[in-house]
Design an enzyme around this catalytic site. Structure first.
Site, PDB file in Angstrom:
ATOM      1  CD  GLU A 146      -7.195  -0.042   3.056  1.00  0.00           C
ATOM      2  OE1 GLU A 146      -6.089   0.150   3.603  1.00  0.00           O
ATOM      3  OE2 GLU A 146      -8.283   0.103   3.636  1.00  0.00           O
ATOM      4  CG  ASP A 192      -1.947  -1.144   1.175  1.00  0.00           C
ATOM      5  OD1 ASP A 192      -1.896  -1.950   0.242  1.00  0.00           O
ATOM      6  OD2 ASP A 192      -2.765  -1.244   2.110  1.00  0.00           O
ATOM      7  CB  VAL A 233       2.504   2.561   4.892  1.00  0.00           C
ATOM      8  CG1 VAL A 233       3.902   3.124   4.875  1.00  0.00           C
ATOM      9  CG2 VAL A 233       1.794   2.838   3.567  1.00  0.00           C
ATOM     10  CB  THR A 234       0.428   2.202   8.684  1.00  0.00           C
ATOM     11  OG1 THR A 234      -0.769   1.521   9.123  1.00  0.00           O
ATOM     12  CG2 THR A 234       0.045   3.439   7.902  1.00  0.00           C
ATOM     13  CD  GLN A 290       4.115 -14.440  22.685  1.00  0.00           C
ATOM     14  OE1 GLN A 290       3.700 -15.525  23.091  1.00  0.00           O
ATOM     15  NE2 GLN A 290       3.315 -13.477  22.259  1.00  0.00           N
ATOM     16  CE  LYS A 305      -8.082  -0.574   7.190  1.00  0.00           C
ATOM     17  NZ  LYS A 305      -8.070   0.619   6.306  1.00  0.00           N
ATOM     18  CB  CYS A 322      -2.109  -2.527   5.389  1.00  0.00           C
ATOM     19  SG  CYS A 322      -3.766  -1.810   5.235  1.00  0.00           S
ATOM     20  CE  LYS A 375      -3.523  -4.266   1.227  1.00  0.00           C
ATOM     21  NZ  LYS A 375      -4.218  -3.522   2.263  1.00  0.00           N
TER      22      LYS A 375
HETATM   23  N1  TIU Z   1      -2.591   0.419   4.263  1.00  0.00           N
HETATM   24  C1  TIU Z   1      -3.018   0.665   5.496  1.00  0.00           C
HETATM   25  O1  TIU Z   1      -2.293   0.510   6.458  1.00  0.00           O
HETATM   26  N2  TIU Z   1      -4.299   1.200   5.618  1.00  0.00           N
HETATM   27  C2  TIU Z   1      -4.693   2.025   6.633  1.00  0.00           C
HETATM   28  O2  TIU Z   1      -5.843   2.434   6.698  1.00  0.00           O
HETATM   29  N3  TIU Z   1      -3.720   2.407   7.529  1.00  0.00           N
HETATM   30  C3  TIU Z   1      -3.834   3.312   8.535  1.00  0.00           C
HETATM   31  O3  TIU Z   1      -2.906   3.408   9.329  1.00  0.00           O
HETATM   32  N4  TIU Z   1      -4.912   4.049   8.621  1.00  0.00           N
END
Ligand code: TIU
Length: 233
Positions: free
Chosen positions: A74, A26, A159-160, A204, A134, A164, A131
């Site tokens: 996304e 993303d 990210v993030t 872990q 997430k 995701c 997609k």
């Molecule tokens: N790609 C992804 O992480 N989608 C999000 O909505 N991330 C946020 O941190 N909002």
């Protein structure tokens, strides 16, 4: 393809590159540039910039090696038929998924904001997974694509970190894939969530996977003999 050994947490790793892919999650204008979905959620999008240069370097190395590179995005269909109403309803109506912003309709496929940032733009032959969620496995053909190519190990960037990237790593782990999250190639709007997101993966004994810096991996790749040298070994 050769194998590489490099420092990682919770333990060093050896990876057969034949069975590995780079998955970049993303890295879209909607998350990294002003006026997109990330900004609409109230975030400081400049925080994600830190991941761009490390991603660019790993992407260049992966392309040089001939490693499978997969990009994800996304987003939703223009009619939002694949967007859960509860996801769309969150946030200010003027600024939510499907609303018109400076980069087109927010988080909608085909709009300028939905596309991947110029610095990491996919090559023609690199698969792009669209997609709706997430996680990159949810309602996509990513798993099929990986199994068809005999991939069992994923280098994960993007990210993030806690949203995701984490969701995708958890999905991948349950499906039997080994994930190596490249820490500096990931970023979050919240530095503390970035750190916690990485900590949760490697805790872990590596409950969801491993975490490595891009530098140790790139150094291991740089130290590989080239194709010609390998043939004569
Ligand atoms: N790609 C992804 O992480 N989608 C999000 O909505 N991330 C946020 O941190 N909002």
């Amino acid at each position: 393809m050769p194998r590489v050994t490099f420092e990682a947490e919770p333990a060093p790793l050896t990876v057969e590159l034949d069975g590995a892919a780079l998955v970049i999650i993303d890295m879209q204008r909607d998350f990294l540039e002003p006026g997109g979905f990330g900004a609409a959620l109230g975030n400081d999008v400049t925080r994600l910039q830190a991941a761009v240069a490390p991603c660019r370097d790993v992407l260049a190395a992966a392309r040089h090696l001939g490693l499978l590179v997969i990009h994800t995005r996304e987003g939703h269909r223009p009619d939002l038929s694949d967007a859960p109403p509860h996801k769309v309803e969150r946030g200010d109506p003027k600024n939510r998924i499907g609303a018109r912003g400076p980069m087109g309709r927010i988080l909608v496929r085909g709009e300028p904001g939905h596309d991947i940032i110029a610095a990491l733009y996919p090559l023609q032959e690199e698969p792009v997974i669209d997609k709706p969620g997430k996680g990159a496995f949810y309602q996509t053909d990513l798993e099929l694509m990986l199994r068809n190519r005999g991939i069992d190990t994923l280098f994960v960037a993007g990210v993030t970190t806690e949203v995701c990237v984490n969701t995708t790593v958890r999905e991948a782990n349950d499906r039997g894939f080994r994930c190596i999250v490249l820490a500096d190639c990931c970023a979050s709007y919240f530095p503390e969530f970035h750190e916690a997101g990485l900590a949760m993966i490697k805790a872990q004994g590596g409950i969801f996977g491993s975490v490595a810096g891009s530098q140790p991996l790139l150094a291991a790749i740089a130290a590989l003999p080239n194709k010609q040298q390998r043939k004569s070994m």
